[in-house]
Enzyme design. Sequence first.
Site, mmCIF file in Angstrom:
data_model
loop_
_atom_site.group_PDB
_atom_site.id
_atom_site.type_symbol
_atom_site.label_atom_id
_atom_site.label_comp_id
_atom_site.label_asym_id
_atom_site.label_seq_id
_atom_site.Cartn_x
_atom_site.Cartn_y
_atom_site.Cartn_z
ATOM 1 N N LYS A 82 2.720 0.791 3.604
ATOM 2 C CA LYS A 82 2.822 1.029 2.172
ATOM 3 C C LYS A 82 3.222 -0.258 1.432
ATOM 4 C CE LYS A 82 1.748 5.354 2.501
ATOM 5 N NZ LYS A 82 1.079 5.187 3.792
ATOM 6 N N ASP A 83 2.840 -0.311 0.151
ATOM 7 C CA ASP A 83 3.053 -1.493 -0.670
ATOM 8 C C ASP A 83 4.535 -1.825 -0.813
ATOM 9 O OD1 ASP A 83 0.561 0.115 -1.727
ATOM 10 O OD2 ASP A 83 0.202 -1.975 -2.264
ATOM 11 N N ARG A 84 4.809 -3.103 -1.021
ATOM 12 C CA ARG A 84 6.197 -3.537 -1.242
ATOM 13 C C ARG A 84 6.601 -3.343 -2.697
ATOM 14 N NH1 ARG A 84 8.840 -8.041 -3.054
ATOM 15 N NH2 ARG A 84 6.926 -9.267 -3.225
#
Length: 343
Positions: A82-84
């Site tokens: 998942k994106d930061r």
Amino acid sequence: MIDMPEWQRCLDAQFGAPKPGQYRAQPEDFWVDEQLDFTPEAHGEHLWLRVEKRNQTTLDVVKTLSRLCGVTPRDIGYSGMKDRIAVTRQWLSVHLPGRDAPAELEQSLTALGITVVEQARHPRKLKRGVHRTNRFVLRLSGEAIEGDDFIGRWEALCQHGVPNYFGPQRFGPEGRNLQRAEALLNRGWRKRDDRQGMMLSTARSFLFNELLSARIADGTWSQPLAGDTLMLDGTQSVFGIDATDAALQGRAAELDVHPTGVLWGVGEAGEGDAGVYEARLLQHYPGLCSGLERSGVKQARRALRMRLLNPQLTWEPGAVLLSFALPRGSFATAVLGELILAS
């Protein structure tokens, strides 16, 4: 060295290039919720945690759980990265046979910006790629959402689908992952140099995007061609066709089936009109193609198009909220690329 190109957008022919816009000005503007199609069984050696994180990668959470639970990173499972710069929810599993989690685990995670939303035991480790969809809520602003064409763009994507490009995060800043992959494949791929297979994935993603861009430019990305392999919507089930007909064209128009592109590897070459696009890849990028084949990775297929699931649009003062779900492995940035010119 291969330079990163600008790939074709599907809406430019109808609306022209999108106008400048902003997204992810803060993590709360990019919200992601990983969706499983099953629930943990409430018993077993693995503790499953559904967590919410902000400004952290999935691997950051893995390292934290490893340290707090006294296990190795290999004992921790997760389905997707998942994106930061986002607020994201996802499941992770921790192998804790015959023992409970540390008493202060939830409090310790909370202090580090990770909230446990729910938890349960399960007999098996969480494996990669088992989630079904990701649900997104994105906040957009800027000139793009003020244009007369914005609603038309959004409705076109809802009706006709979105090019299933791999997102720019797959290729790294300024495409450096692609250059690393090219260098590795040119000298001969070895697992010890790419233990997670990221360089193989980068090279295959680039070739897929090149094929998809070419079919968008030719107007063939959303309709079957002779020799295509088609994928049933919402599944990974595929079937090949020697020729197309009105019935298949109708099913494609209804988003029931999607043409696919090759994820390059060891396998049979494409045939017919669709095979021409694969032959062009081999002609233009022989080093990547031959390097992937020498690595032994097996050929696979990916849909050229994705359907927006349960799409919704809500206006706010100076912004718009877009809500939709995508199949696992699809990128919300591919949707945004058709709507705004990110700045």
